[in-house]
Design an enzyme around this catalytic site. Structure first.
Site, mmCIF file in Angstrom:
data_model
loop_
_atom_site.group_PDB
_atom_site.id
_atom_site.type_symbol
_atom_site.label_atom_id
_atom_site.label_comp_id
_atom_site.label_asym_id
_atom_site.label_seq_id
_atom_site.Cartn_x
_atom_site.Cartn_y
_atom_site.Cartn_z
ATOM 1 N N ASP A 92 69.188 81.489 61.704
ATOM 2 C CA ASP A 92 70.107 80.477 60.931
ATOM 3 C C ASP A 92 71.193 79.809 61.823
ATOM 4 O OD1 ASP A 92 71.361 79.040 59.187
ATOM 5 O OD2 ASP A 92 71.418 80.549 57.703
ATOM 6 N N ASN A 119 67.627 71.097 69.895
ATOM 7 C CA ASN A 119 66.905 69.992 69.112
ATOM 8 C C ASN A 119 67.149 70.065 67.525
ATOM 9 O OD1 ASN A 119 64.538 67.961 68.346
ATOM 10 N ND2 ASN A 119 64.010 69.851 67.341
ATOM 11 N N HIS A 120 67.532 71.104 67.160
ATOM 12 C CA HIS A 120 67.647 71.478 65.586
ATOM 13 C C HIS A 120 68.839 70.514 65.150
ATOM 14 C CE1 HIS A 120 70.511 74.447 66.960
ATOM 15 N NE2 HIS A 120 71.386 73.979 65.929
ATOM 16 N N TYR A 182 76.113 63.830 59.343
ATOM 17 C CA TYR A 182 75.314 63.890 60.441
ATOM 18 C C TYR A 182 75.779 62.873 61.455
ATOM 19 C CZ TYR A 182 70.741 63.082 62.951
ATOM 20 O OH TYR A 182 69.733 63.049 64.020
ATOM 21 N N ILE A 217 62.203 57.984 64.253
ATOM 22 C CA ILE A 217 60.907 58.590 65.070
ATOM 23 C C ILE A 217 60.222 58.946 63.704
ATOM 24 C CG2 ILE A 217 59.777 60.236 66.706
ATOM 25 C CD1 ILE A 217 61.970 58.268 68.068
ATOM 26 N N THR A 219 58.462 61.056 61.960
ATOM 27 C CA THR A 219 58.520 62.607 61.863
ATOM 28 C C THR A 219 58.369 62.717 60.204
ATOM 29 O OG1 THR A 219 60.727 62.752 61.546
ATOM 30 C CG2 THR A 219 59.820 63.172 63.689
ATOM 31 N N ASP A 220 57.908 63.972 59.624
ATOM 32 C CA ASP A 220 57.973 63.875 58.249
ATOM 33 C C ASP A 220 59.184 63.623 57.247
ATOM 34 O OD1 ASP A 220 55.287 64.674 58.109
ATOM 35 O OD2 ASP A 220 55.612 66.750 58.092
#
Ligand SMILES: *[C@@H]1O[C@H](CO)[C@@H](O)[C@H](O)[C@H]1NC(C)=O
Ligand SMILES: *[C@@H]1O[C@H](CO)[C@@H](O)[C@H](O)[C@H]1NC(C)=O
Ligand SMILES: *[C@@H]1O[C@H](CO)[C@@H](O)[C@H](O)[C@H]1NC(C)=O
Length: 296
Positions: A92, A119-120, A182, A217, A219-220
């Protein structure tokens, strides 16, 4: 007139040759074989695809994310695809002081490190509501853990002339409404890693830092965001987005070339940044028109 045309023609030709030269693909897939790689956020999306590409290229891989069941699957697939080794460690990233375990694991299982791929990321779609604790948590996951992992990995990377690969976003160029926390964490990443890259060069430490600035991008996560929060009148549409698989390969190639920066796709990243310097009000409008405030 004739001479003017000739000179213009020559300039255009020289520019075209120069652009072709800097854009040429010098990637040698063999250069990745046996390389020791950490990928964070590797259970889904771009991180998962980065792990698979490294696997196909014959690397030794250590992956991490929170969900052990997913990591197990990804790591199994890495071996099937051709990874020399694949290990996983669930972690985590909000527990910043605990991230050192990953670097210790790399030393134990891989015996060194060539590529640290950070990358996370964590994000929410919401308007800023003053929740400082939530922002602090995002900063821990998205920023402080990057700093901690990079710092703890530096001695190992120095030994191998290795690379730090930082996955970031155009949200680190422009404050994005509905994703302020973010955006803030990505601005911090840019400041830290551009500075670190220069300090390493000043100290003659041959560790490259490749900052990968990405747009939207396919992605889901991105698809869910687009379906729920993005205006139909906006210019972002699911079917136009580059795939996670292609994006992952761009990241691997840019880091193998020890590039300072990757902007991908160009129009959502570097072009947007350049526009924002000369026409900030226009870019504010372009960005804010995307977001559907009524559903937030
Ligand atoms: C962080 O971990 C180090 C050892 O890994 C320890 O010495 C230090 O006290 C820890 N700090 C906090 C705030 O937990
Ligand atoms: C790292 O690069 C230096 C040149 O900067 C070279 O002399 C050395 O052999 C390289 N080490 C490794 C492990 O590749
Ligand atoms: C840094 O390391 C890379 C990879 O080993 C090597 O190709 C490059 O020449 C080195 N650069 C310098 C400045 O020593």
């Amino acid at each position: 007139m004739g001479r003017f045309r000739k000179i213009t023609g020559a300039i255009v030709l020289v520019c075209a040759i120069y652009i072709a030269y800097i854009m040429r693909d010098t990637f040698d897939p063999e250069s990745i074989r046996g390389k020791k790689v950490i990928v964070t956020g590797a259970s889904t999306g771009i991180g998962e695809q980065i792990a698979y590409h490294y696997a196909r290229l014959g690397a030794k891989i250590l992956i991490t994310a929170r969900r052990e069941n997913l990591l197990k699957e990804v790591s199994k697939k890495c071996i099937e695809l051709g990874a020399q080794e694949a290990h996983y460690l669930p972690m985590d990233m909000a527990k910043v002081n605990d991230t050192g375990r990953l670097i210790v694991e790399a030393e134990k299982k891989l015996g060194g490190l060539d590529y640290l791929v950070l990358n996370h990321a964590l994000y929410y779609w919401e308007l800023w509501d003053g929740n400082i604790e939530k922002l602090q948590n995002i900063m821990n996951v998205n920023f402080m853990s990057f700093v901690s992992l990079a710092s703890k990995a530096l001695p190992m990377l120095t030994k191998t002339n290795g690379s730090i690969v930082v996955v970031s976003s155009a949200a680190g160029y422009i404050g994005i409404p509905s994703m302020i926390s973010y955006s803030t964490s990505k601005f911090a990443i840019h400041g830290f890693f551009f500075g670190l890259s220069q300090e390493l060069a000043m100290k003659n430490i041959n560790v490259s830092v490749t900052l990968c600035v990405l747009g939207s991008i396919n992605t889901d996560h991105a698809r869910i965001g687009l379906q729920k929060f993005i205006n139909a009148q906006g210019w972002m549409h699911e079917e136009d987005l580059p795939s996670a698989e292609e994006t992952a390969m761009r990241i691997i190639k840019a880091s193998a070339a020890r590039a300072r920066k990757l902007n991908f796709p160009y129009e959502q990243t570097r072009l947007l940044q350049l526009l924002s310097i000369f026409f900030p009000e226009l870019v504010d409008k372009l960005v804010s028109i995307q977001v559907d405030v009524n559903v937030l």
